[in-house]
Write an enzyme that holds these catalytic residues in place. Structure first.
Site, PDB file in Angstrom:
ATOM      1  N   GLU A  83     -72.078   7.893  -4.416  1.00  0.00           N
ATOM      2  CA  GLU A  83     -73.442   8.285  -4.734  1.00  0.00           C
ATOM      3  C   GLU A  83     -73.413   8.793  -6.180  1.00  0.00           C
ATOM      4  OE1 GLU A  83     -76.886  11.327  -3.093  1.00  0.00           O
ATOM      5  OE2 GLU A  83     -74.992  11.174  -2.021  1.00  0.00           O
ATOM      6  N   ARG A 109     -59.708  12.657   4.518  1.00  0.00           N
ATOM      7  CA  ARG A 109     -59.974  12.819   3.098  1.00  0.00           C
ATOM      8  C   ARG A 109     -58.819  13.547   2.434  1.00  0.00           C
ATOM      9  NH1 ARG A 109     -65.202  14.118   2.626  1.00  0.00           N
ATOM     10  NH2 ARG A 109     -65.112  15.064   0.601  1.00  0.00           N
ATOM     11  N   LYS A 143     -68.615  17.931  -4.648  1.00  0.00           N
ATOM     12  CA  LYS A 143     -69.374  17.691  -5.871  1.00  0.00           C
ATOM     13  C   LYS A 143     -70.311  18.853  -6.165  1.00  0.00           C
ATOM     14  CE  LYS A 143     -69.812  12.790  -5.405  1.00  0.00           C
ATOM     15  NZ  LYS A 143     -70.805  11.772  -5.164  1.00  0.00           N
TER      16      LYS A 143
HETATM   17  P1  ATP Z   1     -68.278  15.195  -1.972  1.00  0.00           P
HETATM   18  O1  ATP Z   1     -68.065  15.463  -0.516  1.00  0.00           O
HETATM   19  O2  ATP Z   1     -67.131  15.572  -2.844  1.00  0.00           O
HETATM   20  O3  ATP Z   1     -69.573  15.684  -2.506  1.00  0.00           O
HETATM   21  P2  ATP Z   1     -69.098  12.571  -1.282  1.00  0.00           P
HETATM   22  O4  ATP Z   1     -68.306  12.113  -0.123  1.00  0.00           O
HETATM   23  O5  ATP Z   1     -70.475  13.019  -0.998  1.00  0.00           O
HETATM   24  O6  ATP Z   1     -68.283  13.624  -2.115  1.00  0.00           O
HETATM   25  P3  ATP Z   1     -69.582   9.974  -2.325  1.00  0.00           P
HETATM   26  O7  ATP Z   1     -70.043   9.628  -3.687  1.00  0.00           O
HETATM   27  O8  ATP Z   1     -70.492   9.759  -1.187  1.00  0.00           O
HETATM   28  O9  ATP Z   1     -69.156  11.493  -2.411  1.00  0.00           O
HETATM   29  O10 ATP Z   1     -68.173   9.335  -2.043  1.00  0.00           O
HETATM   30  C1  ATP Z   1     -67.866   7.993  -2.251  1.00  0.00           C
HETATM   31  C2  ATP Z   1     -66.704   7.619  -1.391  1.00  0.00           C
HETATM   32  O11 ATP Z   1     -65.575   8.426  -1.671  1.00  0.00           O
HETATM   33  C3  ATP Z   1     -67.028   7.777   0.076  1.00  0.00           C
HETATM   34  O12 ATP Z   1     -66.592   6.618   0.747  1.00  0.00           O
HETATM   35  C4  ATP Z   1     -66.237   8.984   0.488  1.00  0.00           C
HETATM   36  O13 ATP Z   1     -65.829   8.920   1.834  1.00  0.00           O
HETATM   37  C5  ATP Z   1     -65.045   8.954  -0.467  1.00  0.00           C
HETATM   38  N1  ATP Z   1     -64.513  10.284  -0.688  1.00  0.00           N
HETATM   39  C6  ATP Z   1     -65.188  11.362  -1.143  1.00  0.00           C
HETATM   40  N2  ATP Z   1     -64.383  12.443  -1.169  1.00  0.00           N
HETATM   41  C7  ATP Z   1     -63.166  12.035  -0.736  1.00  0.00           C
HETATM   42  C8  ATP Z   1     -61.908  12.688  -0.531  1.00  0.00           C
HETATM   43  N3  ATP Z   1     -61.724  13.987  -0.793  1.00  0.00           N
HETATM   44  N4  ATP Z   1     -60.874  11.950  -0.075  1.00  0.00           N
HETATM   45  C9  ATP Z   1     -61.027  10.639   0.192  1.00  0.00           C
HETATM   46  N5  ATP Z   1     -62.183   9.966   0.027  1.00  0.00           N
HETATM   47  C10 ATP Z   1     -63.247  10.651  -0.429  1.00  0.00           C
HETATM   48 MG    MG Z   2     -71.380  11.183   0.371  1.00  0.00          MG
END
Ligand code: ATP
Ligand code: MG
Length: 561
Positions: free
Chosen positions: A35, A264, A274
């Site tokens: 995102e 994760r 984020k």
């Molecule tokens: P955050 O939780 O840090 O705000 P998010 O998951 O909302 O991050 P996205 O932009 O939706 O951020 O993430 C894009 C991809 O990266 C998704 O498929 C998500 O599952 C993966 N991702 C995000 N954080 C991690 C992590 N700590 N380890 C592995 N994959 C991750």
């Molecule tokens: Mg997300």
């Protein structure tokens, strides 16, 4: 790297290998779906390495990985983030080729799917307030109470939904809900919301829409539309999988992707959400998204972490179903390990004290030749200026040397790296008792030669010529937080910020470093790995170096080096 990782088959790769072997799929298409509401962090790197890695490993059968911006929420997204995310994926060494997608391009498809569900009697326009909906959802023991609007006729739903789209309602007046199962043990199936009204401008579609789909509804449709075979996400979505499958089964989609969840990445001494990173940036706790103390990919890059080391680390952590926290020291180990082989050696003195070479006038030399990498002759050598005064590190002199201290002290010998052996003949102190000047003599003809008989010289220290040295700003970074798990800190993560996470020094550097390009990465001999700062280093004008990572420092605790 000294420890190359052969991609062993984790459970996801096993599933994929199996699907290819049984012919369930002829190839694989994975996706990385960020995102664009912030910069990527090392957790995202894990997901990038997994999704793009699988595509590379299965290139022989035409496997692909899509880069898809999940930009369905109009409020939080910015083009700056889109550009930074692209740059980060490329920097890690991956390539989406022509497979770049924006979920907002599918708004019409999502809408058509919603209309399809309404026609099938599987969605309805809800006009209860958010509080009423929450109250009527029930809990783990009690089933939900049907909304008075749940049994609206299809035609009425179609009409209301069209009017939602046309902008006839205010935000919160109504939503579109799926009609699934109010008694489902999985709360996600209790008539989840599909669409909400948002009178907001979207970076891609402008003001064309005032209804926006929710993530749980949009995501499976995006995957299906792009013919994703394996939709890999983190464990918190495990509970959402039945809903993911329900949408795939009940909407007119062209393919049936399979969602698989993995743990994760969590790292010690940092935060990864984020929202928290944004707060650190916006409130000025750090200098920006690319602050070298952040776990953002742009921060790691500016800090001098090589992409190869980050990728190696992600592979080493591996893909499992069990969440845990990885010690950040493991990442630092990979960084050191990579740089130890690749980084050229240079000399810089971080805490300088002057040594006067009192018998220098007899010496014809103006330069000495120093190896650029002692373990790698191919790296060649360079000439560095030398004259009658040199800077050495304050800690390389002891007035009263400890037992295992082999460097300079009164009447003791040490070698100037690549140069002569010198003997300390005296020193001076300043008013506060600190060493202000060291006097020494060179032992003639000792460059590249063993110590003369009767001279004990066990160590070589780094140094920089006083006459030609340049002052540089050197930024010494430490962990941003003082505790392993800042998220668990009682007063919140902001209360455990390390006040010493950045120290700025003025160091003496050899002249070649002052003219190095921004991004030049090297080892400052015996001190650590450093990189010329991408933003603030201006060759020949203002040299600025960031410490990437320290060398393992054994002598401080154990003595001897
Ligand atoms: P955050 O939780 O840090 O705000 P998010 O998951 O909302 O991050 P996205 O932009 O939706 O951020 O993430 C894009 C991809 O990266 C998704 O498929 C998500 O599952 C993966 N991702 C995000 N954080 C991690 C992590 N700590 N380890 C592995 N994959 C991750
Ligand atoms: Mg997300």
């Amino acid at each position: 790297m000294s420890d190359p990782i052969t991609p062993k088959l984790d459970f996801i790769r096993e599933i994929i290998a199996d699907d290819l072997a049984t012919g369930k799929h002829a190839t694989t298409i994975t996706r990385f779906p960020p995102e664009p509401n912030g910069y990527l962090h090392i957790g995202h790197a894990k997901s990038i390495c997994l999704n793009f890695g699988i595509a590379l490993e299965n290139a022989a059968v035409g496997a692909k990985c899509h880069l898809r911006f999940d930009d369905t929420n109009p409020e939080k997204e910015e083009t700056e983030y889109v550009e930074s995310i692209k740059a980060d994926v490329k920097w890690l060494g991956f390539d989406w080729a022509e497979n770049l997608y924006f979920a907002s391009d599918y708004f019409t498809f999502f809408y058509d799917c919603a209309v399809h569900l309404i026609r099938e009697g599987k969605a309805y326009v809800e006009q209860q307030s958010a509080e009423e909906m929450r109250a009527n959802r029930g809990n783990l023991i009690t089933p939900g109470t049907p909304s008075p609007f749940r049994e609206r006729p299809v035609e009425e739903n179609l009409d209301l939904f069209a009017r939602m789209k046309a902008g006839e309602f205010k935000e919160g007046d109504c939503v579109l809900r799926a009609k699934i199962d109010l008694a489902a043990a999985n709360m996600n199936l209790r008539d989840p919301v599909l669409y909400r009204i948002m009178h907001a401008h979207h970076h891609n579609t402008g003001d064309a829409w005032c209804i926006y789909p929710l993530y749980d509804f949009a995501h499976p449709l995006e995957d299906a539309l792009e013919n994703i075979t394996h939709s890999l996400c983190t464990l918190e979505f495990e509970n959402h999988r039945p809903l993911y499958d329900w949408f795939i089964d009940n909407c007119p989609v062209p393919s049936k992707p399979r969602q698989i969840e993995f743990a994760r990445l969590n790292l010690t001494y940092t935060v990864m959400s984020k929202r928290k990173l944004l707060q650190l940036v916006q409130e000025g706790h750090v200098g920006g998204w690319d602050d070298p103390r952040l776990p953002t990919i742009s921060g790691l890059r500016r800090r001098g972490y090589p992409p190869e080391a980050v990728v190696h680390f992600c592979k080493r952590v591996g893909i499992t179903k069990f969440s845990g926290t990885t010690d950040v020291a493991l990442l630092e180990f990979d960084v050191r390990d990579f740089l130890n082989n690749s980084a050229p050696r240079r000399m810089a003195v971080l805490d300088p004290v002057k040594v006067v070479l009192e018998n220098w006038s007899a010496e014809p030399l103006t330069h000495v030749e120093v190896s650029n990498h002692p373990q790698n002759p191919e790296a060649g050598s360079r000439d560095i200026p030398i004259s009658n005064e040199v800077w050495i590190e304050r800690e390389d002199f002891m007035e009263f040397p400890e037992k295992k201290f082999h460097r300079l002290g009164p009447d003791r010998h040490v070698r100037l790296k690549g140069g002569h052996i010198i003997r300390c003949t005296g020193f001076e102190k300043d008013a506060s008792g600190g060493i202000s000047l060291i006097r020494a003599e060179i032992l003639p003809n000792t460059i590249g030669a063993d110590s003369p008989l009767g001279v004990e010289c066990k160590a070589a220290i780094h140094w920089v010529d006083v006459a030609t040295s340049v002052d540089a700003e050197v930024r010494i970074y430490d962990r941003l937080f003082t505790v392993e798990d800042p998220d668990a800190a009682e007063g919140g993560f902001l209360t455990v910020i390390n006040p010493d996470s950045l120290k700025i020094l003025t160091a003496k550097i050899e002249p070649s470093l002052a003219t190095a390009d921004a991004g030049f990465s090297c080892q400052f001999e015996r001190t650590g790995y450093f990189i010329a700062d991408a933003t603030d280093h201006h060759p020949g004008v203002t040299p600025v170096f960031n410490r990437t990572v320290a060398l393992r420092d054994s002598w401080v605790k154990k003595g001897g080096r």
